[in-house]
Design a protein around this motif. Structure first.
Motif, mmCIF file in Angstrom:
data_model
loop_
_atom_site.group_PDB
_atom_site.id
_atom_site.type_symbol
_atom_site.label_atom_id
_atom_site.label_comp_id
_atom_site.label_asym_id
_atom_site.label_seq_id
_atom_site.Cartn_x
_atom_site.Cartn_y
_atom_site.Cartn_z
ATOM 1 N N LYS A 32 27.765 62.367 60.704
ATOM 2 C CA LYS A 32 27.860 62.652 62.128
ATOM 3 C C LYS A 32 26.537 62.259 62.763
ATOM 4 N N THR A 33 26.597 61.626 63.946
ATOM 5 C CA THR A 33 25.371 61.074 64.508
ATOM 6 C C THR A 33 24.553 62.122 65.255
ATOM 7 N N THR A 34 23.250 61.920 65.228
ATOM 8 C CA THR A 34 22.378 62.666 66.123
ATOM 9 C C THR A 34 21.397 61.660 66.709
ATOM 10 N N PHE A 93 35.446 45.078 61.549
ATOM 11 C CA PHE A 93 35.929 45.936 60.455
ATOM 12 C C PHE A 93 35.884 47.415 60.879
ATOM 13 N N CYS A 94 34.747 47.850 61.392
ATOM 14 C CA CYS A 94 34.620 49.248 61.825
ATOM 15 C C CYS A 94 35.291 49.450 63.187
ATOM 16 N N GLY A 95 35.262 48.386 63.994
ATOM 17 C CA GLY A 95 35.760 48.465 65.370
ATOM 18 C C GLY A 95 37.272 48.593 65.470
ATOM 19 N N ARG A 96 38.007 48.449 64.350
ATOM 20 C CA ARG A 96 39.457 48.700 64.396
ATOM 21 C C ARG A 96 39.705 50.121 64.870
ATOM 22 N N CYS A 97 38.827 51.045 64.476
ATOM 23 C CA CYS A 97 38.999 52.443 64.896
ATOM 24 C C CYS A 97 38.047 52.814 66.035
ATOM 25 N N HIS A 98 36.836 52.284 66.012
ATOM 26 C CA HIS A 98 35.837 52.631 67.035
ATOM 27 C C HIS A 98 35.800 51.550 68.108
ATOM 28 N N VAL A 99 36.900 51.461 68.851
ATOM 29 C CA VAL A 99 37.101 50.344 69.773
ATOM 30 C C VAL A 99 36.058 50.303 70.898
ATOM 31 N N ILE A 150 31.381 61.885 56.950
ATOM 32 C CA ILE A 150 32.222 62.360 58.054
ATOM 33 C C ILE A 150 33.623 61.760 57.941
ATOM 34 N N HIS A 151 33.733 60.578 57.320
ATOM 35 C CA HIS A 151 35.057 59.982 57.147
ATOM 36 C C HIS A 151 35.899 60.791 56.162
ATOM 37 N N ALA A 152 35.290 61.200 55.037
ATOM 38 C CA ALA A 152 36.029 62.028 54.080
ATOM 39 C C ALA A 152 36.481 63.323 54.758
HETATM 40 C C1 HEC Z 1 40.482 53.940 59.819
HETATM 41 C C2 HEC Z 1 39.679 54.280 60.959
HETATM 42 C C3 HEC Z 1 38.161 54.198 60.828
HETATM 43 C C4 HEC Z 1 37.401 53.134 60.373
HETATM 44 C C5 HEC Z 1 37.892 51.781 59.865
HETATM 45 C C6 HEC Z 1 36.025 53.533 60.537
HETATM 46 N N1 HEC Z 1 35.939 54.801 61.072
HETATM 47 FE FE1 HEC Z 1 34.258 55.813 61.592
HETATM 48 N N2 HEC Z 1 35.335 57.462 62.063
HETATM 49 C C7 HEC Z 1 36.712 57.533 62.037
HETATM 50 C C8 HEC Z 1 37.119 58.898 62.344
HETATM 51 C C9 HEC Z 1 38.569 59.399 62.444
HETATM 52 C C10 HEC Z 1 35.922 59.640 62.543
HETATM 53 C C11 HEC Z 1 35.799 61.143 62.848
HETATM 54 C C12 HEC Z 1 36.117 61.449 64.266
HETATM 55 C C13 HEC Z 1 35.034 61.004 65.184
HETATM 56 O O1 HEC Z 1 33.941 61.563 65.111
HETATM 57 O O2 HEC Z 1 35.274 60.041 65.940
HETATM 58 C C14 HEC Z 1 34.834 58.693 62.383
HETATM 59 C C15 HEC Z 1 33.494 59.030 62.573
HETATM 60 C C16 HEC Z 1 32.452 58.107 62.533
HETATM 61 C C17 HEC Z 1 31.077 58.392 62.908
HETATM 62 C C18 HEC Z 1 30.520 59.728 63.394
HETATM 63 C C19 HEC Z 1 30.786 59.882 64.886
HETATM 64 C C20 HEC Z 1 30.175 61.131 65.480
HETATM 65 O O3 HEC Z 1 30.933 61.860 66.144
HETATM 66 O O4 HEC Z 1 28.974 61.369 65.305
HETATM 67 C C21 HEC Z 1 30.370 57.236 62.731
HETATM 68 C C22 HEC Z 1 28.887 57.037 62.980
HETATM 69 C C23 HEC Z 1 31.297 56.235 62.237
HETATM 70 N N3 HEC Z 1 32.548 56.802 62.145
HETATM 71 C C24 HEC Z 1 30.937 54.936 61.882
HETATM 72 C C25 HEC Z 1 31.786 54.028 61.269
HETATM 73 C C26 HEC Z 1 31.359 52.786 60.654
HETATM 74 C C27 HEC Z 1 29.930 52.311 60.587
HETATM 75 C C28 HEC Z 1 32.487 52.173 60.170
HETATM 76 C C29 HEC Z 1 32.588 50.873 59.405
HETATM 77 C C30 HEC Z 1 31.750 50.754 58.192
HETATM 78 C C31 HEC Z 1 33.616 53.025 60.486
HETATM 79 N N4 HEC Z 1 33.150 54.157 61.126
HETATM 80 C C32 HEC Z 1 34.940 52.740 60.178
HETATM 81 C C33 HEC Z 1 37.580 56.485 61.765
HETATM 82 C C34 HEC Z 1 37.220 55.251 61.259
#
Ligand code: HEC
Ligand code: HEC
Ligand code: HEC
Ligand code: HEC
Ligand code: HEC
Length: 276
Positions: A138-140, A99-105, A58-60
């Protein structure tokens, strides 16, 4: 002359900078081809494997590439992994929530306060334990299952959380289908759809608290809110079928009147012929 030239360049630049719509496109292009991907793509083993795993994630899909998580300079082969360019490398297990929480606050906050977050240094699960690192999907709700959630403790509490969330999930998808149908009949459903969207967001973050009572209480609140939307939808349906009933009644009356008119005319003609 040079001064004039500089001025034009500068105004051109500022004009470009003033177009924020361009930036997502640029970010996306960078996400697709970076020096990180080029070089790591040619590396064996643990250095090259992340590429393929990340590609379907989902990140890609959302343009979050290697440097989004690991930092560094995605445009410079030689300096890509230098700390001066923001490279932060690989986090230790205990650093992963930050590390992950920088974006998922919001998720990070809920998690850190939870029993899982509190047990982080004592073998509790962190983000990667449940979501993976490079192949995040994407989570379910199926992420909550007996196999994954009974590795460290019994499944009972997890199951209670799942059933509260699943019930709410069912209500949400049911309502979404209904609203889509209503929308097709020309009813303005936007406010109701917004209400559902807000309820869904509130409810999807809840999981990370892993607090059975809190989740049961709050899903009850969300379900009450959804219940109100369901009532509105039912009212629309009643209104709609009544309109159809009325519409049907009027058509029937018109048809009857037409038939009556024909009969009357026929009788009149017949009588006229008899009189002749
Ligand atoms: C640079 C910012 C960034 C970082 C760092 C990041 N993410 Fe994300 N993540 C996103 C974005 C943007 C999305 C796609 C939009 C959304 O669904 O929120 C996403 C989506 C997700 C989703 C799917 C959410 C859904 O809607 O189902 C998960 C689970 C997730 N990230 C987990 C992680 C985990 C675990 C890490 C650390 C290993 C991480 N993220 C690090 C930006 C980030
Ligand atoms: C010219 C090739 C090359 C480029 C460009 C490159 N890497 Fe690396 N990377 C390597 C090699 C080789 C290693 C293993 C040796 C090392 O750690 O220095 C590595 C290691 C890593 C590691 C693991 C470090 C560890 O401590 O185990 C991460 C994470 C990483 N790279 C991410 C990135 C990111 C992000 C970028 C782009 C900003 C990038 N790399 C660009 C070749 C490259
Ligand atoms: C969503 C965030 C995220 C993204 C995007 C991401 N990584 Fe990682 N990466 C991690 C995490 C977290 C770890 C630590 C793994 C762990 O502890 O399970 C890691 C570990 C690594 C390692 C060390 C692996 C090992 O076994 O020692 C390398 C190398 C690496 N990443 C390279 C990359 C490359 C190359 C990309 C781009 C294709 C990338 N990463 C994209 C989060 C990410
Ligand atoms: C014990 C397993 C577990 C841990 C630990 C965990 N998650 Fe989750 N996460 C889940 C489950 C299960 C869901 C789906 C809940 C649902 O569908 O209601 C989820 C959902 C998400 C979502 C989607 C939320 C939304 O709004 O749709 C994101 C983003 C996310 N997690 C990121 C993270 C991050 C970042 C961390 C670490 C701070 C983390 N998760 C820790 C299991 C976990
Ligand atoms: C890596 C180990 C590990 C995994 C995997 C794990 N947990 Fe936990 N869990 C813990 C620990 C440690 C605690 C705190 C001690 C306890 O209450 O058992 C805990 C506590 C809990 C609690 C009680 C919270 C409270 O406030 O009383 C719930 C509910 C829970 N986990 C649900 C889940 C769910 C759902 C999953 C799967 C998505 C999961 N756990 C996966 C280790 C784990």
């Amino acid at each position: 002359m040079t001064k004039y030239f500089h001025l034009t360049i500068r105004s051109l630049l500022s004009a470009l900078l003033a177009v924020p719509v361009l930036w997502p496109a640029i970010a996306q292009a960078q996400a697709q081809e970076t020096v990180c991907i080029q070089c790591h793509g040619g590396q064996p083993g643990r250095l090259g494997e992340p590429i393929g795993q990340w590609q379907g994630s989902i990140h890609a899909q959302n343009g979050i590439s290697c440097h989004g998580c690991h930092g560094g300079d995605p445009t410079d082969f030689a300096m890509a992994m230098s700390p001066e360019r923001g490279f932060i490398g690989v986090p230790d297990e205990a650093e992963i929530p930050e590390f992950c929480g920088r974006c998922h606050v919001g998720v990070k906050e809920d998690y850190l306060q939870s029993a899982h977050g509190q047990a982080l240094d004592a073998g509790g699960p962190q983000c990667v334990t449940c979501h993976g690192n490079h192949a995040v999907q994407k989570t379910t709700i199926d992420l909550i299952n007996a196999e994954d959630c009974s590795r460290c403790h019994e499944y009972g509490r997890a199951e209670r959380i799942k059933s509260a969330l699943a019930e709410t999930d069912r209500m949400i998808s049911g309502l979404e289908t209904e609203l889509a149908q209503l929308h097709r009949t020309g009813i303005a459903t936007k406010p109701l759809q917004d209400q559902i969207f807000a309820a869904r967001n509130k409810f999807h973050r809840l999981f990370h608290s892993v607090d059975v009572e809190k989740i049961q209480q709050e899903t009850a609140g969300v379900q009450a809110e959804l219940g109100k939307v369901e009532e509105r939808v039912a009212a629309y349906h009643a209104d709609f079928s009544q309109r159809r009933l009325w519409g049907g009644g009027v058509t029937l009356a018109l048809v009857l009147m037409g038939v009556l008119f024909m009969l009357l005319r026929k009788t009149y003609h017949d009588e006229e012929q008899e009189h002749r």
